[in-house]
Design a protein around this motif. Structure first.
Motif, PDB file in Angstrom:
ATOM      1  N   THR A 151       0.846  -1.188   0.000  1.00  0.00           N
ATOM      2  CA  THR A 151       0.000   0.000   0.000  1.00  0.00           C
ATOM      3  C   THR A 151       0.884   1.242   0.000  1.00  0.00           C
ATOM      4  O   THR A 151       1.822   1.354   0.787  1.00  0.00           O
ATOM      5  CB  THR A 151      -0.910   0.025   1.239  1.00  0.00           C
ATOM      6  OG1 THR A 151      -1.689  -1.167   1.254  1.00  0.00           O
ATOM      7  CG2 THR A 151      -1.834   1.224   1.189  1.00  0.00           C
ATOM      8  N   LEU A 152       0.576   2.155  -0.905  1.00  0.00           N
ATOM      9  CA  LEU A 152       1.378   3.369  -1.031  1.00  0.00           C
ATOM     10  C   LEU A 152       0.539   4.604  -0.723  1.00  0.00           C
ATOM     11  O   LEU A 152      -0.552   4.786  -1.272  1.00  0.00           O
ATOM     12  CB  LEU A 152       1.949   3.486  -2.447  1.00  0.00           C
ATOM     13  CG  LEU A 152       2.908   2.372  -2.885  1.00  0.00           C
ATOM     14  CD1 LEU A 152       3.300   2.558  -4.345  1.00  0.00           C
ATOM     15  CD2 LEU A 152       4.153   2.364  -2.004  1.00  0.00           C
ATOM     16  N   ALA A 153       1.059   5.424   0.173  1.00  0.00           N
ATOM     17  CA  ALA A 153       0.407   6.695   0.494  1.00  0.00           C
ATOM     18  C   ALA A 153       1.231   7.806  -0.154  1.00  0.00           C
ATOM     19  O   ALA A 153       2.383   8.045   0.214  1.00  0.00           O
ATOM     20  CB  ALA A 153       0.353   6.890   2.004  1.00  0.00           C
ATOM     21  N   ILE A 154       0.644   8.452  -1.146  1.00  0.00           N
ATOM     22  CA  ILE A 154       1.354   9.471  -1.903  1.00  0.00           C
ATOM     23  C   ILE A 154       0.786  10.852  -1.568  1.00  0.00           C
ATOM     24  O   ILE A 154      -0.414  11.081  -1.683  1.00  0.00           O
ATOM     25  CB  ILE A 154       1.259   9.196  -3.413  1.00  0.00           C
ATOM     26  CG1 ILE A 154       1.881   7.830  -3.735  1.00  0.00           C
ATOM     27  CG2 ILE A 154       1.951  10.293  -4.218  1.00  0.00           C
ATOM     28  CD1 ILE A 154       1.804   7.437  -5.187  1.00  0.00           C
ATOM     29  N   GLU A 155       1.684  11.735  -1.136  1.00  0.00           N
ATOM     30  CA  GLU A 155       1.267  13.093  -0.751  1.00  0.00           C
ATOM     31  C   GLU A 155       2.115  14.122  -1.498  1.00  0.00           C
ATOM     32  O   GLU A 155       3.343  14.034  -1.509  1.00  0.00           O
ATOM     33  CB  GLU A 155       1.472  13.303   0.750  1.00  0.00           C
ATOM     34  CG  GLU A 155       0.764  12.289   1.632  1.00  0.00           C
ATOM     35  CD  GLU A 155       1.198  12.421   3.075  1.00  0.00           C
ATOM     36  OE1 GLU A 155       0.856  13.445   3.699  1.00  0.00           O
ATOM     37  OE2 GLU A 155       1.898  11.520   3.571  1.00  0.00           O
ATOM     38  N   LYS A 156       1.464  15.056  -2.127  1.00  0.00           N
ATOM     39  CA  LYS A 156       2.185  16.131  -2.796  1.00  0.00           C
ATOM     40  C   LYS A 156       2.172  17.366  -1.903  1.00  0.00           C
ATOM     41  O   LYS A 156       1.169  17.664  -1.246  1.00  0.00           O
ATOM     42  CB  LYS A 156       1.559  16.440  -4.151  1.00  0.00           C
ATOM     43  CG  LYS A 156       1.795  15.343  -5.191  1.00  0.00           C
ATOM     44  CD  LYS A 156       1.303  15.741  -6.574  1.00  0.00           C
ATOM     45  CE  LYS A 156       1.630  14.646  -7.582  1.00  0.00           C
ATOM     46  NZ  LYS A 156       1.161  15.003  -8.949  1.00  0.00           N
ATOM     47  N   GLU A 157       3.310  18.047  -1.891  1.00  0.00           N
ATOM     48  CA  GLU A 157       3.443  19.245  -1.067  1.00  0.00           C
ATOM     49  C   GLU A 157       4.090  20.354  -1.900  1.00  0.00           C
ATOM     50  O   GLU A 157       4.633  20.101  -2.980  1.00  0.00           O
ATOM     51  CB  GLU A 157       4.337  18.972   0.153  1.00  0.00           C
ATOM     52  CG  GLU A 157       3.791  17.933   1.102  1.00  0.00           C
ATOM     53  CD  GLU A 157       4.727  17.706   2.291  1.00  0.00           C
ATOM     54  OE1 GLU A 157       5.796  18.377   2.319  1.00  0.00           O
ATOM     55  OE2 GLU A 157       4.404  16.887   3.151  1.00  0.00           O
ATOM     56  N   VAL A 158       4.050  21.543  -1.374  1.00  0.00           N
ATOM     57  CA  VAL A 158       4.742  22.669  -1.994  1.00  0.00           C
ATOM     58  C   VAL A 158       6.026  22.905  -1.211  1.00  0.00           C
ATOM     59  O   VAL A 158       6.013  23.025   0.017  1.00  0.00           O
ATOM     60  CB  VAL A 158       3.873  23.936  -1.997  1.00  0.00           C
ATOM     61  CG1 VAL A 158       4.651  25.112  -2.574  1.00  0.00           C
ATOM     62  CG2 VAL A 158       2.600  23.699  -2.795  1.00  0.00           C
ATOM     63  N   SER A 159       7.158  22.930  -1.925  1.00  0.00           N
ATOM     64  CA  SER A 159       8.453  23.122  -1.255  1.00  0.00           C
ATOM     65  C   SER A 159       8.609  24.559  -0.758  1.00  0.00           C
ATOM     66  O   SER A 159       7.767  25.424  -1.025  1.00  0.00           O
ATOM     67  CB  SER A 159       9.586  22.797  -2.229  1.00  0.00           C
ATOM     68  OG  SER A 159       9.640  23.776  -3.256  1.00  0.00           O
ATOM     69  N   LYS A 160       9.702  24.811  -0.043  1.00  0.00           N
ATOM     70  CA  LYS A 160       9.954  26.133   0.535  1.00  0.00           C
ATOM     71  C   LYS A 160      10.066  27.221  -0.524  1.00  0.00           C
ATOM     72  O   LYS A 160       9.774  28.391  -0.264  1.00  0.00           O
ATOM     73  CB  LYS A 160      11.234  26.105   1.373  1.00  0.00           C
ATOM     74  CG  LYS A 160      11.198  25.133   2.554  1.00  0.00           C
ATOM     75  CD  LYS A 160      10.166  25.540   3.591  1.00  0.00           C
ATOM     76  CE  LYS A 160      10.211  24.591   4.803  1.00  0.00           C
ATOM     77  NZ  LYS A 160       9.176  24.955   5.801  1.00  0.00           N
ATOM     78  N   VAL A 161      10.482  26.796  -1.773  1.00  0.00           N
ATOM     79  CA  VAL A 161      10.647  27.801  -2.821  1.00  0.00           C
ATOM     80  C   VAL A 161       9.434  27.830  -3.754  1.00  0.00           C
ATOM     81  O   VAL A 161       9.455  28.498  -4.789  1.00  0.00           O
ATOM     82  CB  VAL A 161      11.932  27.547  -3.642  1.00  0.00           C
ATOM     83  CG1 VAL A 161      13.160  27.716  -2.769  1.00  0.00           C
ATOM     84  CG2 VAL A 161      11.893  26.180  -4.297  1.00  0.00           C
ATOM     85  N   GLY A 162       8.377  27.105  -3.395  1.00  0.00           N
ATOM     86  CA  GLY A 162       7.144  27.146  -4.169  1.00  0.00           C
ATOM     87  C   GLY A 162       7.021  26.073  -5.236  1.00  0.00           C
ATOM     88  O   GLY A 162       5.989  25.979  -5.915  1.00  0.00           O
ATOM     89  N   THR A 163       8.056  25.238  -5.401  1.00  0.00           N
ATOM     90  CA  THR A 163       8.008  24.142  -6.381  1.00  0.00           C
ATOM     91  C   THR A 163       7.390  22.916  -5.733  1.00  0.00           C
ATOM     92  O   THR A 163       7.608  22.651  -4.545  1.00  0.00           O
ATOM     93  CB  THR A 163       9.427  23.802  -6.872  1.00  0.00           C
ATOM     94  OG1 THR A 163      10.060  24.990  -7.318  1.00  0.00           O
ATOM     95  CG2 THR A 163       9.371  22.799  -8.014  1.00  0.00           C
ATOM     96  N   GLU A 164       6.642  22.166  -6.488  1.00  0.00           N
ATOM     97  CA  GLU A 164       5.971  20.985  -5.953  1.00  0.00           C
ATOM     98  C   GLU A 164       6.976  19.878  -5.635  1.00  0.00           C
ATOM     99  O   GLU A 164       7.949  19.666  -6.351  1.00  0.00           O
ATOM    100  CB  GLU A 164       4.949  20.466  -6.981  1.00  0.00           C
ATOM    101  CG  GLU A 164       3.965  19.457  -6.394  1.00  0.00           C
ATOM    102  CD  GLU A 164       2.879  19.078  -7.375  1.00  0.00           C
ATOM    103  OE1 GLU A 164       1.696  19.103  -6.996  1.00  0.00           O
ATOM    104  OE2 GLU A 164       3.216  18.753  -8.532  1.00  0.00           O
ATOM    105  N   THR A 165       6.754  19.183  -4.551  1.00  0.00           N
ATOM    106  CA  THR A 165       7.527  17.990  -4.193  1.00  0.00           C
ATOM    107  C   THR A 165       6.543  16.900  -3.804  1.00  0.00           C
ATOM    108  O   THR A 165       5.316  17.121  -3.804  1.00  0.00           O
ATOM    109  CB  THR A 165       8.527  18.276  -3.056  1.00  0.00           C
ATOM    110  OG1 THR A 165       9.380  17.126  -2.882  1.00  0.00           O
ATOM    111  CG2 THR A 165       7.811  18.566  -1.745  1.00  0.00           C
TER     112      THR A 165
END
Length: 558
Positions: free
Chosen positions: A2-16
């Protein structure tokens, strides 16, 4: 998993993004991180295999670092269930494969192996923690390919002169013999391929009992083990150009009921043991031979896939000649009972004679771990290559009952195979008696020597142009002279099929004289001159040595 995938915004505004708590890129500055990784990992003139795509930052940054249009192969387990989207870059040498598509990965790595052993693997951040098993599989594939390509290069160098000699001395045989195309799908009967592994011995009694109900193909050196048990095959497949292969057939003589199936580089003396006409084919590793025989002699020979051993060719040939079921016996690919081959095979050795460093463990036929060698392991893996996979017909069985497990081929006991598929006597095809000398005609032989001397003359002229050049850069007049010489040489190489003889030189020079990153014009000009001079000089020496070997006392039986 099972994979839990979460997208976030990095400190410089680029997606991680993070998977199961592991970040696949920096949570501060993913783009700068990718650029740093790319600069550190880029290796000129290498195939780059990237394990892990994430959001694609590393792949994109790496492609920007490329200077010589290097290929890049992406492998990512997250692609399997569409957990991530891969945006194929416009880069023309970008390839991708799902981590569970082993066959495709093997095929891609093999197709891109023009880079020989120049392969660099980049494991993206935290992919080793998330997918250790998948990464291990990829590393194993690359390791096997590395060993295989290194072995192929060494073999091509070692046998270059012998293969060219066999090609020349087999030509008259091939022109007098049948093309293997004559046997295409002529059988519906079951075919049994007898290889020389230690487990062959226990199958011999069943082989005798059902002999008349099958078509029996013998893989090269296995012949002596069969003869010792009064078993004669219908066909013997032989592809090895070395002297040891010829020794397997010393003092043997076969009537027309036993036919030889062989390629142009097979040792020329083997053909002398067969009274009847043989069947010739072109090994897939020598596709230019097909053009050579068709264009020069109007002889059409089928291209047959191999994989490092005569048994691979035997399997491809079995598929080619029958629509019926196929069984492999004696295909141990391991040191069963501490032996390398079955009793009666001349090259049989005790496992005790092999150094420990050459032994490895693999899964066995019954699921246990068995001892094999790195060479046999490569042969085992070759059965998993797409051209040998039985994906359509599903009628090839491994009936060895011992040795290593071949994962791509279903298993069945030999007795079950015979009881299930044999119900009547198998019709046999007997060829004509060869009514011509198996030695090449003197006129053709002398003509070829003259042709080789024409090539030597051109190579010498090319070397003189470069040696007489004063500056670091060739003048336009010198470039024109070299251009004309190159055009003539390439036409003659193709016409007289000298690629095998010169391939090791072409390969070495193409890798030793690669351009550097940010190379100056002076460096480029010097490299080009040194490359051409080395190429001409080495080719001249190789052809000259070949003529000497051809004209030696040993070959005066021509």
């Amino acid at each position: 998993m099972t994979l839990a995938i979460e997208k976030e915004v990095s400190k410089v505004g680029t997606e991680t993004v993070k998977v199961n708590g592991f970040y696949l890129h920096s949570k501060y500055n993913p783009l700068r991180e990718a650029e740093q990784i790319a600069k550190q990992e880029y290796k000129p003139h290498h195939l780059h295999i990237v394990f892990g795509y994430g959001l694609g930052y590393i792949v994109d940054a790496l492609i920007k670092e490329f200077h010589f249009n290097e290929p890049i192969l992406l492998i990512d387990p997250l692609m399997e269930h569409n957990y991530i989207d891969v945006f194929n870059p416009t880069y023309n040498r970008f390839y991708s494969a799902k981590a569970n598509d082993i066959a495709k990965i093997v095929d891609m790595v093999d197709k891109l192996s023009s880079y020989s052993t120049n392969v660099h693997i980049i494991t993206s951040i935290n992919y080793d923690k998330l997918f250790p098993l998948e990464l291990k599989n990829v590393l194993e594939i690359v390791k096997n390919n590395h060993y295989k390509q290194g072995s192929n290069i060494a073999t091509a160098k070692h046998f270059a002169v012998a293969w060219q000699k066999n090609l020349l001395l087999n030509t008259n045989n091939i022109l007098s013999d049948y093309t293997l195309g004559k046997l295409e799908k002529v059988y519906t009967a079951p075919v049994v391929i007898a290889a020389g592994g230690p487990s062959l011995t226990k199958q011999l009694s069943l082989l005798k009992e059902y002999r008349n109900k099958i078509i029996l193909i013998c893989a090269g050196s296995t012949i002596n083990a069969l003869i010792a048990n009064n078993i004669m095959p219908d066909y013997i497949v032989s592809v090895d150009g070395g002297e040891p292969n010829a020794r397997h057939f010393e003092s043997l003589s076969f009537k027309k009921e036993v036919s030889l199936i062989y390629g142009p580089t097979n040792h020329y003396k083997v053909r002398e043991s067969f009274e009847g006409k043989g069947y010739a084919f072109i090994p897939s590793v020598k596709p230019k031979y097909k053009d050579y025989f068709e264009n020069r002699f109007s002889k059409k020979l089928p291209l047959i896939h191999g994989g490092g051993s005569v048994a691979h060719y035997a399997l491809s040939i079995a598929k080619y000649i029958t629509t019926g079921p196929i069984a492999l016996i004696g295909q141990d690919l391991a040191l069963t009972n501490d032996q390398s081959h079955a009793t009666g095979v001349k090259c049989n050795k005790s496992a005790k004679d092999l150094p420990t460093s050459k032994k490895v463990l693999v899964e066995g036929y019954y699921g246990e771990m068995v001892t094999t060698t790195q060479t046999l392991k490569i042969m085992m893996n070759s059965f998993n290559e797409p051209p040998l996979l039985d994906t359509e017909r599903k009628n090839v069985w491994n009936c060895t009952e011992g040795g290593a497990k071949i994962h791509s081929i279903d298993q069945l006991t030999f007795e079950e195979f015979l009881e299930k598929f044999t119900n009547e006597e198998a019709p046999k095809i007997v060829g004509e008696v060869l009514d011509q000398s198996t030695h090449i005609e003197e006129e053709f032989f002398n003509t070829e020597i003259n042709n080789y001397n024409k090539i030597l003359k051109l190579l010498k002229e090319g070397s003189q142009v470069i040696n007489n050049s004063i500056g670091l850069k060739l003048t336009s007049n010198e470039v024109n002279k070299i251009g004309k010489i190159e055009k003539e040489l390439n036409n003659l190489y193709k016409k007289y099929s000298l690629e095998t003889l010169l391939e090791p030189i072409f390969d070495r020079c193409s890798h030793e004289y690669l351009p550097k990153v940010n190379e100056t014009s002076v460096e480029s000009n010097l490299r080009a001159k040194n490359y051409a001079l080395d190429l001409y000089t080495s080719c001249y020496q190789q052809i000259e040595y070949f003529i000497e070997q051809l004209m030696s006392k040993e070959n005066k039986t021509i």
